[in-house]
Design an enzyme around this catalytic site. Sequence first.
Site, PDB file in Angstrom:
ATOM      1  N   ASP A 171       9.321 -11.885  -0.987  1.00 18.72           N
ATOM      2  CA  ASP A 171      10.629 -11.603  -0.432  1.00 18.72           C
ATOM      3  C   ASP A 171      11.318 -10.189  -1.014  1.00 18.72           C
ATOM      4  O   ASP A 171      10.580  -9.339  -0.649  1.00 18.72           O
ATOM      5  CB  ASP A 171      11.450 -12.882  -1.097  1.00 18.72           C
ATOM      6  CG  ASP A 171      12.958 -13.056  -0.347  1.00 18.72           C
ATOM      7  OD1 ASP A 171      13.090 -13.589   0.780  1.00 18.72           O
ATOM      8  OD2 ASP A 171      13.703 -12.346  -0.766  1.00 18.72           O
TER       9      ASP A 171
ATOM     10  N   TYR B  65      21.565  -7.932  -0.213  1.00 25.63           N
ATOM     11  CA  TYR B  65      21.308  -7.553   1.264  1.00 25.63           C
ATOM     12  C   TYR B  65      22.210  -6.650   1.790  1.00 25.63           C
ATOM     13  O   TYR B  65      21.788  -5.893   2.704  1.00 25.63           O
ATOM     14  CB  TYR B  65      21.801  -9.248   2.005  1.00 25.63           C
ATOM     15  CG  TYR B  65      20.605  -9.993   2.131  1.00 25.63           C
ATOM     16  CD1 TYR B  65      19.742 -10.380   3.049  1.00 25.63           C
ATOM     17  CD2 TYR B  65      20.361 -10.978   0.666  1.00 25.63           C
ATOM     18  CE1 TYR B  65      18.819 -11.266   2.799  1.00 25.63           C
ATOM     19  CE2 TYR B  65      19.534 -11.742   0.546  1.00 25.63           C
ATOM     20  CZ  TYR B  65      18.469 -12.006   1.613  1.00 25.63           C
ATOM     21  OH  TYR B  65      17.565 -13.072   1.409  1.00 25.63           O
TER      22      TYR B  65
ATOM     23  N   HIS C   2       6.284 -18.942   2.197  1.00 24.43           N
ATOM     24  CA  HIS C   2       7.329 -17.966   1.434  1.00 24.43           C
ATOM     25  C   HIS C   2       7.308 -17.829  -0.062  1.00 24.43           C
ATOM     26  O   HIS C   2       7.348 -16.837  -0.448  1.00 24.43           O
ATOM     27  CB  HIS C   2       8.659 -17.986   2.287  1.00 24.43           C
ATOM     28  CG  HIS C   2       9.677 -16.855   1.623  1.00 24.43           C
ATOM     29  ND1 HIS C   2       9.290 -15.465   2.113  1.00 24.43           N
ATOM     30  CD2 HIS C   2      10.687 -16.833   0.925  1.00 24.43           C
ATOM     31  CE1 HIS C   2      10.169 -14.715   1.688  1.00 24.43           C
ATOM     32  NE2 HIS C   2      11.108 -15.357   0.930  1.00 24.43           N
TER      33      HIS C   2
END
Length: 384
Positions: free
Chosen positions: A180, A311, A362
Site C-alpha cells: 500500500d 493522500y 492487499h
Amino acid sequence: MSDTTVLPFTVDIPDADLDDLRRRLSTARWPDPETCEDWSQGIPLAYTQELAQYWAQDYDWRRCEAELNRWPQFRTRLGGIDIHFLHCRSPHPDALPLIISHGWPGSVLEFRHIIAALVDPVAHGGDAADAFHVVIPSLPGYGFSGKPAATGTSVEVIGRLWGELMARLGYERYVAQGGDWGSMITQSIGQTETRHCAGIHITMPIVSPDPDTMNNLTANEQSALDGMTYYAQWDSGYSKQQSTRPQTLGYGLADSPVGQMAWIIEKFWAWTDCERSGVKHPENVISRDELLDNVMLYWLNNTGASSARLYWESFNNPSMDPITMPTGCSIFPKEIFRSSRRWAEQRFHNLIHWNELSSGGHFAALEQPEVLVNELRTCFRSLR
C-alpha cells in the site's frame, strides 16, 4: 525528546479512554439499512451493529496492548515528528536489517504474524542464514507516531526519514519492504537511499501499463486493467475524499467510533481475498479481534484526519521515475493494482525476484503470512 534520542515506548491506554469508547458505542445513532442485499452500498447495517456490540461488550483491548508490549518498541524524533517503531533484533548475528512499511488503513499490527519467523527463522522451520533484524515504524500521523503539524510529509519525505532511522539504529546496510503506501515509500527508498539500502521488495509496484502491449494482453494483464477500471468506478471514493478534503472527513472519524470502524473495515472486505463458498466476508481471512485491534490504533490515537492527509500529500502525484536498485515483487491476485512482469520491467530495471501468487490480497502479511515470509527470504537471499 532530543533530535537523536531513541527512547523505549510502552503502550498504556488510560481506562478513561476505553470507558469513553464504550459510552460512544452504546449511544451510536444509526442510519437506515442499505437497500441492496450485499456490500455494494458499503458495510451493511446489521454487520456494523453486530461488530459495534462486540466491540463494546466483548472485545479486550488489554489483550492487544499486551501483545504490542511484548515487542521492543521505541520512539525517536525524525523531521520534527516523534516516530513510533518496533525494533526486533534477531538472535543470529549475521541477520540482514529490514525496514517494513505499512499503509492505510493498516498499522504495525499488520505484521504481527510474520515478525517472529523473520527474526528467528530457525524456530519457525527455516535457516539462520535467512534471519532479519526487523524495524517496523508507524507512519507519521498513524498509530503511536506523532502527527505532522505542517504540510510536506509526502511518501518521498517519509522514505528519507526511514533512511535516517536506519542510520540512527546503526544499520549501514539494509533492505526495505512495503505494501500500500508502504510500497510507495519503499519505492521512494529505492530512489533516494541508494548508498545504504541494498534492495527493496514490494507487493504493489506502481507502474503504468505498457501501451505497446495493449494489442496482445495476457489474461492477467486484462484482469489487472479490469481491476483498475473497477477501482476507478466503484472503489475509489475514499481516496478522492482523503486526497482532497481529509480535514472535513476527520470530524466524523474523530467523533464516531462506529464511523471510524466502518470506514476502515469496508476496505478489508474490498481488498482481501476473502470469498469462501461464494460468500465474501473479511472475517473469512482475518479474525474479528484482529480487525478491531487495527481500528483501535486509529481510534485511540485520533488519527482519522492525520492518516488521511497522506493522500492529500501524495495520492495525486506518484513518482514514476525509474528504479535501478535490486527489486523484488510479489503479486497477490486480489491486490488493488497489479502489474505484469513486462510492465514492471519498464520502470524497475533490476528485478531480482518476481512471483505471482495463487491466493491473497492487499494485506498480504495478515492474509498469507507464511507465503510472504518465504517471498522475503527468497527475494533477499542474493543480497546477503
